[in-house]
Design a protein around this motif. Structure first.
Motif, PDB file in Angstrom:
ATOM      1  N   GLU A 115      -0.066  24.290 -11.148  1.00 50.91           N
ATOM      2  CA  GLU A 115      -1.420  23.855 -10.824  1.00 50.91           C
ATOM      3  C   GLU A 115      -1.868  24.295  -9.438  1.00 50.91           C
ATOM      4  OE1 GLU A 115      -1.667  19.858 -13.596  1.00 50.91           O
ATOM      5  OE2 GLU A 115      -1.735  19.648 -11.437  1.00 50.91           O
ATOM      6  N   MET A 116      -0.943  24.416  -8.510  1.00 49.38           N
ATOM      7  CA  MET A 116      -1.331  24.668  -7.124  1.00 49.38           C
ATOM      8  C   MET A 116      -0.752  25.954  -6.536  1.00 49.38           C
ATOM      9  SD  MET A 116      -3.332  22.109  -6.303  1.00 49.38           S
ATOM     10  CE  MET A 116      -3.371  22.042  -4.511  1.00 49.38           C
ATOM     11  N   ASN A 117       0.202  26.573  -7.246  1.00 51.45           N
ATOM     12  CA  ASN A 117       0.882  27.772  -6.731  1.00 51.45           C
ATOM     13  C   ASN A 117       1.569  27.530  -5.391  1.00 51.45           C
ATOM     14  OD1 ASN A 117       0.730  29.734  -8.695  1.00 51.45           O
ATOM     15  ND2 ASN A 117      -1.151  30.656  -7.936  1.00 51.45           N
ATOM     16  N   THR A 118       1.832  26.274  -5.057  1.00 55.09           N
ATOM     17  CA  THR A 118       2.334  26.003  -3.714  1.00 55.09           C
ATOM     18  C   THR A 118       3.805  26.339  -3.540  1.00 55.09           C
ATOM     19  OG1 THR A 118       2.666  23.685  -4.336  1.00 55.09           O
ATOM     20  CG2 THR A 118       0.623  24.239  -3.217  1.00 55.09           C
ATOM     21  N   HIS A 119       4.514  26.671  -4.633  1.00 47.94           N
ATOM     22  CA  HIS A 119       5.873  27.177  -4.438  1.00 47.94           C
ATOM     23  C   HIS A 119       5.862  28.449  -3.598  1.00 47.94           C
ATOM     24  CE1 HIS A 119       4.257  29.318  -7.861  1.00 47.94           C
ATOM     25  NE2 HIS A 119       5.273  30.157  -7.874  1.00 47.94           N
ATOM     26  N   LEU A 120       4.784  29.220  -3.707  1.00 47.28           N
ATOM     27  CA  LEU A 120       4.676  30.442  -2.911  1.00 47.28           C
ATOM     28  C   LEU A 120       4.492  30.117  -1.433  1.00 47.28           C
ATOM     29  CD1 LEU A 120       2.296  32.424  -5.299  1.00 47.28           C
ATOM     30  CD2 LEU A 120       4.802  32.488  -5.195  1.00 47.28           C
ATOM     31  N   HIS A 121       3.713  29.086  -1.131  1.00 48.31           N
ATOM     32  CA  HIS A 121       3.499  28.702   0.259  1.00 48.31           C
ATOM     33  C   HIS A 121       4.788  28.169   0.877  1.00 48.31           C
ATOM     34  CE1 HIS A 121      -0.588  27.971  -1.680  1.00 48.31           C
ATOM     35  NE2 HIS A 121      -0.743  29.030  -0.927  1.00 48.31           N
ATOM     36  N   VAL A 122       5.529  27.359   0.108  1.00 50.02           N
ATOM     37  CA  VAL A 122       6.782  26.815   0.637  1.00 50.02           C
ATOM     38  C   VAL A 122       7.773  27.933   0.907  1.00 50.02           C
ATOM     39  CG1 VAL A 122       8.724  25.279   0.174  1.00 50.02           C
ATOM     40  CG2 VAL A 122       6.424  24.611  -0.524  1.00 50.02           C
ATOM     41  N   ARG A 123       7.895  28.867  -0.006  1.00 50.18           N
ATOM     42  CA  ARG A 123       8.815  29.992   0.199  1.00 50.18           C
ATOM     43  C   ARG A 123       8.479  30.746   1.476  1.00 50.18           C
ATOM     44  NH1 ARG A 123       8.754  32.766  -5.786  1.00 50.18           N
ATOM     45  NH2 ARG A 123       9.942  31.166  -6.927  1.00 50.18           N
ATOM     46  N   THR A 124       7.193  31.005   1.681  1.00 50.78           N
ATOM     47  CA  THR A 124       6.784  31.756   2.863  1.00 50.78           C
ATOM     48  C   THR A 124       7.122  31.000   4.143  1.00 50.78           C
ATOM     49  OG1 THR A 124       5.002  32.841   1.640  1.00 50.78           O
ATOM     50  CG2 THR A 124       4.836  32.840   4.046  1.00 50.78           C
ATOM     51  N   LEU A 125       6.849  29.700   4.169  1.00 49.76           N
ATOM     52  CA  LEU A 125       7.163  28.911   5.369  1.00 49.76           C
ATOM     53  C   LEU A 125       8.664  28.928   5.654  1.00 49.76           C
ATOM     54  CD1 LEU A 125       4.853  25.783   4.987  1.00 49.76           C
ATOM     55  CD2 LEU A 125       4.602  27.656   6.623  1.00 49.76           C
ATOM     56  N   LEU A 126       9.485  28.765   4.630  1.00 50.38           N
ATOM     57  CA  LEU A 126      10.927  28.779   4.836  1.00 50.38           C
ATOM     58  C   LEU A 126      11.406  30.161   5.286  1.00 50.38           C
ATOM     59  CD1 LEU A 126      12.180  26.700   1.763  1.00 50.38           C
ATOM     60  CD2 LEU A 126      12.028  25.959   4.148  1.00 50.38           C
ATOM     61  N   ASP A 127      10.842  31.203   4.693  1.00 54.45           N
ATOM     62  CA  ASP A 127      11.275  32.561   5.025  1.00 54.45           C
ATOM     63  C   ASP A 127      10.885  32.968   6.442  1.00 54.45           C
ATOM     64  OD1 ASP A 127      12.362  32.752   2.527  1.00 54.45           O
ATOM     65  OD2 ASP A 127      10.750  33.965   1.671  1.00 54.45           O
ATOM     66  N   ARG A 128       9.941  32.257   7.030  1.00 54.61           N
ATOM     67  CA  ARG A 128       9.546  32.555   8.415  1.00 54.61           C
ATOM     68  C   ARG A 128      10.460  31.892   9.444  1.00 54.61           C
ATOM     69  NH1 ARG A 128       2.906  32.263   8.704  1.00 54.61           N
ATOM     70  NH2 ARG A 128       2.480  34.071   7.355  1.00 54.61           N
ATOM     71  N   LEU A 129      11.355  31.035   8.994  1.00 57.63           N
ATOM     72  CA  LEU A 129      12.303  30.382   9.902  1.00 57.63           C
ATOM     73  C   LEU A 129      13.523  31.288  10.047  1.00 57.63           C
ATOM     74  CD1 LEU A 129      12.034  26.743   8.506  1.00 57.63           C
ATOM     75  CD2 LEU A 129      10.935  27.669  10.561  1.00 57.63           C
ATOM     76  N   ASP A 130      13.724  31.823  11.251  1.00 61.22           N
ATOM     77  CA  ASP A 130      14.705  32.890  11.452  1.00 61.22           C
ATOM     78  C   ASP A 130      16.126  32.505  11.075  1.00 61.22           C
ATOM     79  OD1 ASP A 130      12.708  34.539  12.355  1.00 61.22           O
ATOM     80  OD2 ASP A 130      13.044  34.090  14.490  1.00 61.22           O
ATOM     81  N   ASN A 131      16.480  31.243  11.277  1.00 63.19           N
ATOM     82  CA  ASN A 131      17.865  30.834  11.046  1.00 63.19           C
ATOM     83  C   ASN A 131      18.070  30.138   9.705  1.00 63.19           C
ATOM     84  OD1 ASN A 131      18.751  31.816  13.537  1.00 63.19           O
ATOM     85  ND2 ASN A 131      18.129  29.937  14.582  1.00 63.19           N
ATOM     86  N   VAL A 132      17.059  30.213   8.842  1.00 60.07           N
ATOM     87  CA  VAL A 132      17.153  29.591   7.521  1.00 60.07           C
ATOM     88  C   VAL A 132      17.266  30.691   6.471  1.00 60.07           C
ATOM     89  CG1 VAL A 132      15.957  28.216   5.774  1.00 60.07           C
ATOM     90  CG2 VAL A 132      15.881  27.525   8.180  1.00 60.07           C
ATOM     91  N   GLU A 133      18.323  30.616   5.677  1.00 57.36           N
ATOM     92  CA  GLU A 133      18.495  31.528   4.553  1.00 57.36           C
ATOM     93  C   GLU A 133      18.143  30.777   3.273  1.00 57.36           C
ATOM     94  OE1 GLU A 133      21.991  33.877   2.038  1.00 57.36           O
ATOM     95  OE2 GLU A 133      22.481  32.779   3.874  1.00 57.36           O
ATOM     96  N   ARG A 134      17.144  31.264   2.576  1.00 54.98           N
ATOM     97  CA  ARG A 134      16.746  30.634   1.318  1.00 54.98           C
ATOM     98  C   ARG A 134      17.539  31.260   0.175  1.00 54.98           C
ATOM     99  NH1 ARG A 134      12.960  31.961  -2.398  1.00 54.98           N
ATOM    100  NH2 ARG A 134      12.046  33.525  -1.011  1.00 54.98           N
ATOM    101  N   ARG A 135      18.354  30.439  -0.470  1.00 62.47           N
ATOM    102  CA  ARG A 135      19.192  30.913  -1.568  1.00 62.47           C
ATOM    103  C   ARG A 135      18.452  30.758  -2.905  1.00 62.47           C
ATOM    104  NH1 ARG A 135      24.839  30.712  -0.341  1.00 62.47           N
ATOM    105  NH2 ARG A 135      25.041  31.575   1.770  1.00 62.47           N
ATOM    106  N   GLU A 136      18.352  31.839  -3.638  1.00 62.94           N
ATOM    107  CA  GLU A 136      17.759  31.780  -4.965  1.00 62.94           C
ATOM    108  C   GLU A 136      18.723  31.083  -5.933  1.00 62.94           C
ATOM    109  OE1 GLU A 136      14.788  32.813  -5.711  1.00 62.94           O
ATOM    110  OE2 GLU A 136      14.230  34.172  -4.067  1.00 62.94           O
ATOM    111  N   HIS A 137      18.171  30.389  -6.925  1.00 66.97           N
ATOM    112  CA  HIS A 137      19.008  29.838  -7.983  1.00 66.97           C
ATOM    113  C   HIS A 137      18.247  29.930  -9.295  1.00 66.97           C
ATOM    114  CE1 HIS A 137      16.930  25.801  -8.112  1.00 66.97           C
ATOM    115  NE2 HIS A 137      16.603  26.185  -6.896  1.00 66.97           N
TER     116      HIS A 137
END
Length: 277
Positions: free
Chosen positions: A173-195
């Motif tokens: 409904e909101m496509n906000t998973h894309l916004h969350v991914r982008t915010l996390l990916d902009r944090l230099d010391n955070v690795e986002r693991r796909e599952h």
């Protein structure tokens, strides 16, 4: 689980909204916003609501919190109780009198405001106009921080791998998973693991987990196994209902993965005084 509708009451037929279209965002940050805290955040994760306020205030925005706000009405609505949902929605419409953006730390509740309130009041012209106006100024928290505030943060925390859970409504409904991914990916010391179960429902679904507990339990078990296979040290989600369901199931399984609302995770990572990991 906003696209699962049950014939729990007469006239329960629903039409799920189309996938969200791109929207135009304000060129500048507003001076004031409302926060719709959601009932789950209010009752179970109040610190996440406070962290959402802290994130917004740090951007120079005054946050208004109408203290009579309650549930958005989604559990009643998706269970087929249209009249009850309309009564709840009518009460919420009365709270946001000024033309401020309404920021919601939940994709599902934001989706209820943005897509379903106009449907609820389709036969009441005055309230329909108010519902449409509210829909246009409703933003999920991650969307608002990224697209309206255009935040530029410095990651203050140590290296950490996280896995993201995105709720059904946030995605569809909101496509906000894309916004969350982008915010996390902009944090230099955070690795986002796909599952492999990120797009799968966690089994909460409001009243669904109560009405169909065996199916719900199997769904959250699959979700947890996928999160554990990712090798992440922490799970992050932007929806309190999903957080409550997944973290509760993890505790019963004695799983070792801490879980956290996105607002609290972002505040800790970008506030030197709050950093732990």
């Amino acid at each position: 689980m906003s696209e699962m509708f049950f014939d729990a009451a007469p006239n329960a037929t629903r039409v799920a909204p189309a996938r969200p279209l791109p929207r135009d965002y304000p060129a500048t940050k507003p001076g004031d916003v409302y926060l719709f805290g959601t009932c789950v955040v209010d009752l179970f994760y109040p610190e996440a609501g406070l962290d959402a306020i802290r994130l917004l205030e740090r951007e120079g925005i005054r946050v208004h919190f109408p203290d009579q706000q309650s549930c958005c009405g989604q559990p009643a609505y998706t269970s087929g109780y249209t009249d009850e949902a309309r009564a709840v929605a009518r009460a919420q419409l009365a709270l946001f009198e000024h033309d401020y953006p309404v920021v919601v730390p939940s994709g599902s509740c934001a989706g209820m405001f943005r897509h379903h309130y106009p449907m609820l009041f389709a036969d009441e012209p005055v309230l329909l106009a108010r519902a449409q106006a509210l829909a246009e100024r409703t933003f999920e928290l991650a969307e608002f921080l990224l697209e309206v505030c255009r935040v530029q943060w410095r990651d203050q925390g140590p290296p950490v791998a996280v896995a993201l859970h995105t709720s059904c409504s946030a995605r569809r409904e909101m496509n906000t998973h894309l916004h969350v991914r982008t915010l996390l990916d902009r944090l230099d010391n955070v690795e986002r693991r796909e599952h492999d179960h990120e797009s799968e429902c966690c089994g909460f679904g409001g009243t669904f987990c109560v009405r169909m507990p065996e199916i719900s339990g199997a769904m959250v078990a699959n979700k947890i196994e996928s999160l554990e296979r990712s090798g992440a040290a922490r799970m992050v989600t932007a929806d309190g209902g999903c957080l409550m369901n997944i973290s509760g199931a993890m505790e019963k399984r004695a799983a070792g993965m801490p879980s956290e609302h996105l607002a609290s995770f972002l505040w800790r990572r970008t506030n030197p005084a709050a950093v732990t990991q």
